[in-house]
Structure formats: C-alpha cells, structure tokens
Scaffold this active site. Sequence first.
Site, PDB file in Angstrom:
ATOM      1  N   GLY A  56      13.603 -31.504 -96.288  1.00 31.77           N
ATOM      2  CA  GLY A  56      13.090 -32.003 -95.008  1.00 31.77           C
ATOM      3  C   GLY A  56      14.182 -32.649 -94.184  1.00 31.77           C
ATOM      4  N   GLY A  57      15.278 -33.045 -94.848  1.00 27.52           N
ATOM      5  CA  GLY A  57      16.460 -33.546 -94.143  1.00 27.52           C
ATOM      6  C   GLY A  57      16.236 -34.851 -93.399  1.00 27.52           C
ATOM      7  N   THR A  58      17.100 -35.084 -92.432  1.00 29.69           N
ATOM      8  CA  THR A  58      17.048 -36.311 -91.633  1.00 29.69           C
ATOM      9  C   THR A  58      15.713 -36.407 -90.912  1.00 29.69           C
ATOM     10  OG1 THR A  58      19.427 -36.116 -91.277  1.00 29.69           O
ATOM     11  CG2 THR A  58      18.227 -37.572 -89.768  1.00 29.69           C
ATOM     12  N   THR A 132      24.051 -28.705 -92.694  1.00 35.06           N
ATOM     13  CA  THR A 132      24.170 -29.998 -93.388  1.00 35.06           C
ATOM     14  C   THR A 132      23.893 -31.205 -92.489  1.00 35.06           C
ATOM     15  OG1 THR A 132      26.551 -29.806 -93.060  1.00 35.06           O
ATOM     16  CG2 THR A 132      25.722 -29.182 -95.214  1.00 35.06           C
ATOM     17  N   GLY A 170      24.091 -49.991 -78.543  1.00 33.47           N
ATOM     18  CA  GLY A 170      23.945 -48.611 -78.093  1.00 33.47           C
ATOM     19  C   GLY A 170      22.578 -48.348 -77.487  1.00 33.47           C
ATOM     20  N   ALA A 171      22.579 -47.861 -76.226  1.00 30.19           N
ATOM     21  CA  ALA A 171      21.314 -47.567 -75.537  1.00 30.19           C
ATOM     22  C   ALA A 171      21.125 -46.060 -75.376  1.00 30.19           C
ATOM     23  CB  ALA A 171      21.275 -48.273 -74.184  1.00 30.19           C
ATOM     24  N   GLU A 177      14.596 -46.010 -78.469  1.00 30.94           N
ATOM     25  CA  GLU A 177      13.301 -45.874 -79.160  1.00 30.94           C
ATOM     26  C   GLU A 177      13.020 -47.096 -80.039  1.00 30.94           C
ATOM     27  OE1 GLU A 177      12.831 -42.156 -81.267  1.00 30.94           O
ATOM     28  OE2 GLU A 177      12.693 -41.007 -79.413  1.00 30.94           O
ATOM     29  N   ALA A 311      15.748 -31.635 -83.770  1.00 34.99           N
ATOM     30  CA  ALA A 311      15.130 -30.854 -84.841  1.00 34.99           C
ATOM     31  C   ALA A 311      14.692 -29.470 -84.345  1.00 34.99           C
ATOM     32  CB  ALA A 311      13.938 -31.620 -85.400  1.00 34.99           C
ATOM     33  N   HIS A 448      -8.072 -30.599 -63.649  1.00 33.83           N
ATOM     34  CA  HIS A 448      -8.241 -31.921 -63.047  1.00 33.83           C
ATOM     35  C   HIS A 448      -9.257 -32.722 -63.857  1.00 33.83           C
ATOM     36  CE1 HIS A 448      -8.475 -35.056 -60.041  1.00 33.83           C
ATOM     37  NE2 HIS A 448      -9.811 -35.004 -60.159  1.00 33.83           N
TER      38      HIS A 448
HETATM   39  P1  FAD Z   1      19.299 -32.489 -91.306  1.00 37.32           P
HETATM   40  O1  FAD Z   1      17.890 -32.699 -90.968  1.00 37.32           O
HETATM   41  O2  FAD Z   1      20.212 -33.661 -91.249  1.00 37.32           O
HETATM   42  O3  FAD Z   1      19.353 -31.847 -92.760  1.00 37.32           O
HETATM   43  C1  FAD Z   1      20.562 -31.596 -93.409  1.00 37.32           C
HETATM   44  C2  FAD Z   1      20.325 -31.617 -94.906  1.00 37.32           C
HETATM   45  O4  FAD Z   1      21.512 -31.158 -95.549  1.00 37.32           O
HETATM   46  C3  FAD Z   1      20.046 -33.013 -95.450  1.00 37.32           C
HETATM   47  O5  FAD Z   1      18.840 -33.001 -96.163  1.00 37.32           O
HETATM   48  C4  FAD Z   1      21.239 -33.290 -96.369  1.00 37.32           C
HETATM   49  O6  FAD Z   1      20.881 -34.028 -97.517  1.00 37.32           O
HETATM   50  C5  FAD Z   1      21.695 -31.891 -96.750  1.00 37.32           C
HETATM   51  N1  FAD Z   1      23.119 -31.797 -97.099  1.00 37.32           N
HETATM   52  C6  FAD Z   1      24.179 -32.303 -96.422  1.00 37.32           C
HETATM   53  N2  FAD Z   1      25.336 -31.954 -97.021  1.00 37.32           N
HETATM   54  C7  FAD Z   1      24.998 -31.214 -98.100  1.00 37.32           C
HETATM   55  C8  FAD Z   1      25.763 -30.550 -99.110  1.00 37.32           C
HETATM   56  N3  FAD Z   1      27.089 -30.564 -99.121  1.00 37.32           N
HETATM   57  N4  FAD Z   1      25.089 -29.890-100.081  1.00 37.32           N
HETATM   58  C9  FAD Z   1      23.722 -29.846-100.088  1.00 37.32           C
HETATM   59  N5  FAD Z   1      22.967 -30.441 -99.156  1.00 37.32           N
HETATM   60  C10 FAD Z   1      23.597 -31.107 -98.168  1.00 37.32           C
HETATM   61  N6  FAD Z   1      15.099 -34.965 -83.293  1.00 37.32           N
HETATM   62  C11 FAD Z   1      14.054 -34.536 -82.556  1.00 37.32           C
HETATM   63  O7  FAD Z   1      14.029 -33.363 -82.186  1.00 37.32           O
HETATM   64  N7  FAD Z   1      13.030 -35.387 -82.209  1.00 37.32           N
HETATM   65  C12 FAD Z   1      13.017 -36.682 -82.581  1.00 37.32           C
HETATM   66  O8  FAD Z   1      12.083 -37.415 -82.247  1.00 37.32           O
HETATM   67  C13 FAD Z   1      14.110 -37.167 -83.369  1.00 37.32           C
HETATM   68  N8  FAD Z   1      14.147 -38.461 -83.771  1.00 37.32           N
HETATM   69  C14 FAD Z   1      15.189 -38.887 -84.555  1.00 37.32           C
HETATM   70  C15 FAD Z   1      15.211 -40.210 -84.967  1.00 37.32           C
HETATM   71  C16 FAD Z   1      16.243 -40.674 -85.750  1.00 37.32           C
HETATM   72  C17 FAD Z   1      16.259 -42.114 -86.205  1.00 37.32           C
HETATM   73  C18 FAD Z   1      17.283 -39.781 -86.156  1.00 37.32           C
HETATM   74  C19 FAD Z   1      18.414 -40.256 -87.036  1.00 37.32           C
HETATM   75  C20 FAD Z   1      17.266 -38.453 -85.743  1.00 37.32           C
HETATM   76  C21 FAD Z   1      16.224 -38.001 -84.933  1.00 37.32           C
HETATM   77  N9  FAD Z   1      16.185 -36.678 -84.482  1.00 37.32           N
HETATM   78  C22 FAD Z   1      15.147 -36.257 -83.706  1.00 37.32           C
HETATM   79  C23 FAD Z   1      17.248 -35.722 -84.811  1.00 37.32           C
HETATM   80  C24 FAD Z   1      16.830 -34.790 -85.957  1.00 37.32           C
HETATM   81  O9  FAD Z   1      16.494 -35.562 -87.092  1.00 37.32           O
HETATM   82  C25 FAD Z   1      17.964 -33.831 -86.276  1.00 37.32           C
HETATM   83  O10 FAD Z   1      18.356 -33.164 -85.088  1.00 37.32           O
HETATM   84  C26 FAD Z   1      17.537 -32.794 -87.299  1.00 37.32           C
HETATM   85  O11 FAD Z   1      17.146 -33.407 -88.513  1.00 37.32           O
HETATM   86  C27 FAD Z   1      18.702 -31.833 -87.574  1.00 37.32           C
HETATM   87  O12 FAD Z   1      18.319 -30.901 -88.517  1.00 37.32           O
HETATM   88  P2  FAD Z   1      19.414 -30.203 -89.455  1.00 37.32           P
HETATM   89  O13 FAD Z   1      18.664 -29.195 -90.255  1.00 37.32           O
HETATM   90  O14 FAD Z   1      20.554 -29.761 -88.637  1.00 37.32           O
HETATM   91  O15 FAD Z   1      19.987 -31.375 -90.385  1.00 37.32           O
END
Ligand code: FAD
Length: 461
Positions: A56-58, A132, A170-171, A177, A311, A448
Amino acid sequence: MNNNERVTTPLAPRRGEGGEAPNLIIIGAGPGGYRAAELAAKRGLRVTIFESGEVGGTCLNVGCIPTKTYVHSATFEEARQRMPQVVEQLRSGVEGILSHPNITLVKERAAFGETPLLVESVEKGIPIIIATGSETKWLPIEGIDSNPCVVDSTGLLSLDTLPKKLCIIGAGVIGMEFASVFHRFGSEVTVIEYLKECLPAIDSDIAKRLRKQMEKEGITFHMQCGVKEIADGHVVFENKKGQRESVDADVILMATGRKPRTAGLNLEALGIELYRNGSIPVDDSYQVVNSKSSKSKLYAIGDVNGRQMLAHAAEAQAKVVVEYIMDGSDSHLSPLASHLSPLASHLSVIPAAIFTTPEAACVGPSEDHLKAEGMSYECRKAFWRANGKALAMGETEGLLKLFSEPDGGRILGCHAYGAHSADIIQEVSVLMCMGATVEQLRQMVHIHPTLSEILLTAAES
Ligand code: FAD
C-alpha cells in the site's frame, strides 16, 4: 490458500508458482507498484513484486489515507482510533489484489547488483518497474538532529497526545493540510514558510485567499521567513526584514517537501545517473534513460520519477507502462505512441487537491504560469457566496478561476478553493481530457442546486 500464504519470506523461493521465472519484476508495492502488478497479472504476466515495508506504500500507510481519516474525524481521539481500522481494511484489500495467482509478493528490500532475482532478471532482459516512492526531505537546520520534538508527517500521525503548540515548517500541501486539521482538533498552530505564498502549485490569488481564511480562523503564518535553529521548545527564524524571532512549540513538523526514494537501490550498478533533485530520469514512456548497462527495459513510475508526487499519478503511470510492456516493442518510443492508450495522452491532465478547510484543488496551469509563459488566455471567475447550495450549506467561502483559450475556446485549466472544490475540479479534468471548450461547457446542464453550478456560472460569466 489465504493471502498470508502467498507472501514469501526471505528464505522462500523467489519464483512464481510452479517455479516459473517471472516475466515482470516490480520494486515497491505502493499505488504505482501494486496497480502495475494487478494489471500485468490480469493480462497473463507472471509478476514478482518486492516490498520492504507494508503493502500500500506511503499513500495507504502514512499518506493520503491516514491524513484524510484525520480530516474526516471530529476529534484527535476519534482520528487516532479510526485511522488503524481504515488503514487495515484497505491494506487487506491490497493484499487481496496481490494474492492473484500470477503475483508473487516478496517482503524484502530489493537492490540492483545484490538481490539474486534482480541480478538474474537484468541478465535475462526481463522488464523491471521501479516504484519505490519518496521520503521526507529534512533540511539541515541547527538543532534538528536527534531532537524528539521534531517529526515528519509519519511521526505526527503516530503521536498519542495532541500537541498544545504545533509549529509547522513549510506551507506546501502537507504543511497546510496538517495546519488545518490540528487547528480544528485544538492545537495552537503556527506555520513558518520561506516563500511569499503558500501552495506554490496553486494559483497565487487562490492560495492567498485560502491562507487569509485560515489566518482568520486562528492559524498564525510567518511568510518569507527562514528557520535558523530549533532549540528547547522553540523555533528561531529570520523574518523578511532580517530580524530574529521565535515561536514556542512542543511539536515541530518538518513539511519542507519529499524526495524520491532511491537510496539503497544501488542504481549505480546499472550506471543510472539521477537528476539533481534525486529523481530517476525517464522518457515519455516512463522508461529510465541512461540505463545502457541493463539488458532489461527499466521503467520508473510514481514519486520516484519526481513528475507528480500524487497517488493517482502513480496509478495512471502504472496503467500506461503495463500497456507499453504488453505491446512488447519499442514502438512506444515513437510520437505515435498515443494510439496505444488514450490514458497516455491524458497524463498531462493531472488534477490535484489540498484537503484543508475549505479544500483547494487545481488542474492545468495557474494564472501566474499562463502569464509567465506569455500565453493568450481568458480567466472567468465565480464565487461560492453566489451559489445557492453553498449558501444552504453555510459554506460561502471560495473562489473558482477557469482559464481558457480566448473567445470561449479550449479549457486550459481551473484553480479553486471552497467546499468540495476537488469534485468540481474533477469535472474540469474530464472536460479537458475531452478537449472541451468553454462554449461547450455553457451548453451542458448542471443539476440545481449543486456546487457544480459554480463552474457553469464561471463559464457563463
Ligand atoms: P509509495 O506509495 O511511496 O510506495 C513505494 C513503496 O516502495 C513503499 O511501500 C516502500 O516501502 C517500497 N520500497 C522502497 N524502496 C524499496 C526497495 N528497495 N525494495 C522494496 N521495496 C521498496 N497523494 C494524493 O494523491 N492525495 C493525497 O491526499 C495525498 N496525501 C498525502 C499525505 C501525506 C502525509 C504524504 C506523505 C503523501 C501524500 N500523498 C497524497 C502522496 C502519495 O502518498 C504518493 O504520491 C504515493 O504514495 C506515491 O506512490 P508510489 O507508488 O510512487 O510510492
């Protein structure tokens, strides 16, 4: 077989079921990586996906979903209680996606030149998608190191008690948010920003009005101020006149941006040179440039290519790249590539939202950008206070700016702040993908009373 059984451990085999070698490797199971895995697997590829943290990542674990759970909770305590449940439910959904028979999830860090399957895949020319993501960019401010009061967004989301005084450095999107939500929870919030205005990607007129509104509600902003030092319980900064000031805080949030996560990937093993901001250079088909020492086609999608750290951008790029891989030729490098996917040609239309109260959203260039580029354009405006639904909701704060080519021509973009502006901007994104004009928008009937009539009002102005 349940989901857990399909997750291999470091000691388990790295190949798919039946011991077959994968024909696609993905590094990272965030929105970019897991969506690519899902689409490729459904189209018959055998996918191995590496994830060093939680699937699910970040986005799912410490980004979009936890923050929006905070935005939609009445109190800090409610947010703390709901967040793990929401995250857990969605995470099991992603685990379900990754339990497809064609997908093998390997829960470990992957690195080029080190991880055996990667070494073997590069040698055999198997395509590899790097997804990543990104991580917090920490500024080298005096007193920041090992200071337990200083947290990033992940640290702030894991606090058990509500800070009395929260100082945000940072703004940008994350800073704004959190400022909005923690102020609503009852913290005394101060934001310190180096630039003249918040949210640099948003039209400066809209950004200023949003900041003023948040100021009116009680959030303190110090604009054009540089943080110099963090000491016991306070943040020292220099204002635009060069004078030193300080703000008391029991928690300090670093919200000065994010950087692509490439450390530990060992990209040097493939001779890949990063851009100065740390992102992986890609061409228009998201194929990594300068990767000549790899026999594999390497792709980089999502935050790690630094294009749009969102995302939905990561997911859209995943769809396009899987389509290119399935096409199986270099034809996608031709300018005619758009025949492959209407989505590929729509990737320039990426809407974005900032979930402050009220929320802000945008698609396409701001007026500042149009002016700087010397483009001919028209700007039409509409206000929330003139909309029946907004008045009925008691949500009268807001402005929408619609940009188009002259004489009611093609819609170029739209920036807004006000209740549910993200939903209105989504409508504009669809219109832009269809190449619609303001003249055509005027002919489209809107329900409307709805907030979407604000867009129609702007078009008719
Ligand atoms: P990620 O979601 O970061 O996933 C990358 C994955 O790779 C991670 O799980 C990590 O563990 C894994 N990884 C890294 N290196 C390795 C490796 N060497 N080997 C194996 N696994 C590895 N975006 C929106 O669109 N709407 C929002 O409302 C929003 N709110 C946010 C709020 C916050 C506080 C933050 C921090 C971000 C927000 N974002 C939002 C941004 C969004 O989370 C990211 O743009 C999105 O997660 C990016 O997806 P990704 O797949 O590129 O990477």
